[in-house]
Motif scaffolding. Structure first.
Motif, short mmCIF file in Angstrom:
data_model
loop_
_atom_site.label_atom_id
_atom_site.label_comp_id
_atom_site.label_asym_id
_atom_site.label_seq_id
_atom_site.Cartn_x
_atom_site.Cartn_y
_atom_site.Cartn_z
N ALA A 191 1.76 16.77 -11.34
CA ALA A 191 0.68 17.51 -11.98
C ALA A 191 0.54 18.90 -11.37
N VAL A 192 0.71 19.01 -10.07
CA VAL A 192 0.59 20.30 -9.39
C VAL A 192 1.76 21.21 -9.76
N LEU A 193 2.97 20.67 -9.71
CA LEU A 193 4.16 21.49 -9.94
C LEU A 193 4.33 21.87 -11.41
N TYR A 194 3.89 21.02 -12.32
CA TYR A 194 4.09 21.28 -13.75
C TYR A 194 2.80 21.71 -14.44
N ASN A 195 1.79 21.99 -13.63
CA ASN A 195 0.59 22.67 -14.11
C ASN A 195 -0.14 21.93 -15.23
N PHE A 196 -0.44 20.66 -14.98
CA PHE A 196 -1.36 19.95 -15.87
C PHE A 196 -2.37 19.20 -15.01
N GLU A 197 -3.56 19.03 -15.53
CA GLU A 197 -4.67 18.49 -14.75
C GLU A 197 -4.75 16.97 -14.90
N VAL A 198 -4.94 16.32 -13.74
CA VAL A 198 -5.17 14.88 -13.71
C VAL A 198 -6.42 14.63 -12.89
N ASN A 199 -7.28 13.79 -13.39
CA ASN A 199 -8.51 13.44 -12.68
C ASN A 199 -8.15 12.71 -11.39
N THR A 200 -8.35 13.36 -10.24
CA THR A 200 -7.95 12.78 -8.96
C THR A 200 -8.70 11.50 -8.66
N SER A 201 -10.00 11.47 -8.96
CA SER A 201 -10.77 10.25 -8.70
C SER A 201 -10.28 9.11 -9.58
N GLY A 202 -9.89 9.41 -10.81
CA GLY A 202 -9.34 8.38 -11.67
C GLY A 202 -8.00 7.88 -11.17
N LEU A 203 -7.19 8.78 -10.63
CA LEU A 203 -5.89 8.40 -10.08
C LEU A 203 -6.06 7.49 -8.87
N VAL A 204 -7.02 7.81 -8.01
CA VAL A 204 -7.31 6.95 -6.86
C VAL A 204 -7.83 5.60 -7.35
N ALA A 205 -8.69 5.62 -8.34
CA ALA A 205 -9.27 4.37 -8.85
C ALA A 205 -8.21 3.45 -9.43
N VAL A 206 -7.33 3.97 -10.27
CA VAL A 206 -6.32 3.11 -10.88
C VAL A 206 -5.34 2.62 -9.82
N SER A 207 -5.11 3.41 -8.78
CA SER A 207 -4.24 2.97 -7.69
C SER A 207 -4.86 1.80 -6.94
N LEU A 208 -6.17 1.86 -6.70
CA LEU A 208 -6.86 0.77 -6.02
C LEU A 208 -6.85 -0.50 -6.87
N HIS A 209 -7.09 -0.35 -8.15
CA HIS A 209 -7.08 -1.53 -9.04
C HIS A 209 -5.67 -2.10 -9.15
N LEU A 210 -4.67 -1.24 -9.22
CA LEU A 210 -3.28 -1.70 -9.25
C LEU A 210 -2.94 -2.45 -7.97
N ALA A 256 0.83 -1.21 0.00
CA ALA A 256 0.00 0.00 0.00
C ALA A 256 0.87 1.26 0.00
N LEU A 257 1.96 1.24 0.74
CA LEU A 257 2.86 2.39 0.77
C LEU A 257 3.48 2.63 -0.61
N LEU A 258 3.88 1.56 -1.29
CA LEU A 258 4.49 1.72 -2.61
C LEU A 258 3.48 2.26 -3.62
N VAL A 259 2.28 1.69 -3.65
CA VAL A 259 1.26 2.17 -4.57
C VAL A 259 0.88 3.61 -4.25
N GLY A 260 0.80 3.93 -2.96
CA GLY A 260 0.47 5.29 -2.55
C GLY A 260 1.53 6.29 -2.96
N VAL A 261 2.80 5.91 -2.87
CA VAL A 261 3.89 6.80 -3.28
C VAL A 261 3.82 7.08 -4.77
N VAL A 262 3.49 6.08 -5.56
CA VAL A 262 3.36 6.26 -7.01
C VAL A 262 2.25 7.27 -7.32
N GLY A 263 1.09 7.08 -6.70
CA GLY A 263 -0.01 8.01 -6.92
C GLY A 263 0.31 9.42 -6.45
N LEU A 264 0.98 9.53 -5.31
CA LEU A 264 1.35 10.84 -4.78
C LEU A 264 2.35 11.54 -5.69
N ALA A 265 3.28 10.78 -6.26
CA ALA A 265 4.27 11.38 -7.17
C ALA A 265 3.60 11.91 -8.43
#
Length: 279
Positions: A160-179, A146-155
């Protein structure tokens, strides 16, 4: 003369095997978190540079790819979108197979690794059952993964925040859960095979083979009727079949991972309790 009966003192359960497992693996886990986090951040942060002024050319390029390339590497039509880029570069192939290396090694080491290291007798010399050893070490695998998958999602989110592009947060959480579901299922399968055979190499090889076959069955389902019929047997179908990064969480797919993991865990515990350990 009256006799006073002292009430039985309740002993506090301390999951020391769980804690010890994580402590023993803390450096390895930290290195994995740093490596995966850094690599993910670098890959995600490269997106604005890649697509800047090149969207039309990239779209034309991917539209000309043959069908088998799309089958192997996913739907490339949306490659120039943040989700399409992240899906193709990280979540389609790279992260599942990198993370399964960690969980397969972890799963095979839970009991069979102790046997090969000749430490299983010392562990079981303590007043603990075999079942407790498996369950606490398995819980440590759940937390570490869980820590490894969480670090990937957090990175990804941080890039996205630092380089100013939008990522669907709910989709990011979803793919992390499925992964997470996919990786834990493979790690639990590896643990079961290792517990049953006392052979970490066999367990790792069989699990990796199943993962690769699952990937190809799911990938070629759109091109082959045979693969399409076999698709429900593919673990990658429940990971990618409904494209969680784009469409969100699919509870039924996560339920399949939970059910398979529970079955493999029960079988793994039963295998340990039936055979002589360290023999």
């Amino acid at each position: 003369m009256t006799t006073t009966v002292q009430p039985k003192q309740r002993t506090t359960f301390v999951p020391w095997i769980f804690y010890q497992t994580l402590v023993q693996r803390r450096r390895t886990l930290l290195y994995w978190m740093l490596a995966l986090g850094g690599l993910t951040f670098y890959t995600a942060s490269f997106y604005p540079t890649l697509v800047a002024g090149n969207q039309e050319a990239l779209n034309n390029l991917v539209n000309e790819l043959p069908p088998y390339m799309e089958a192997l590497f996913g739907k490339m039509a949306g490659f120039t979108s943040p989700e399409g880029y992240l899906d193709a570069k990280l979540y389609l192939l790279f992260m599942p197979f990198v993370l399964m290396v960690y969980t397969i090694r972890f799963g095979t080491s839970i009991i069979a690794g102790e046997e090969q290291a000749k430490t299983i007798d010392l562990l079981l010399a303590n007043p603990v059952s075999r079942t407790r050893v498996v369950l606490e070490k398995y819980a440590a695998m759940l937390v570490a993964t869980a820590l490894l998958v969480g670090v990937v999602g957090l990175a990804v989110w941080l890039a996205a925040v630092l380089y100013n592009f939008e990522v669907n947060t709910s989709g990011l959480v979803a793919v992390s859960l499925h992964l997470y579901g996919l990786i834990i299922t493979l790690g639990t399968l590896a643990m079961f095979i290792a517990n049953a055979t006392a052979n970490t190499l066999v367990a790792a090889g069989v699990t990796a083979f199943i993962a690769v076959v699952s990937y190809f069955i799911n990938s070629f389902a759109a091109l082959s009727e045979t693969a399409e019929r076999l698709q429900p047997l593919s673990l990658f179908y429940y990971y990618r079949g409904h494209e969680p990064l784009f469409s969100g969480v699919h509870a039924a797919d996560l339920g399949v991972f939970a059910l398979l993991s529970a079955i493999f865990l029960v079988l793994g515990v039963a295998a340990v309790n039936r055979r002589d350990l360290g023999a």
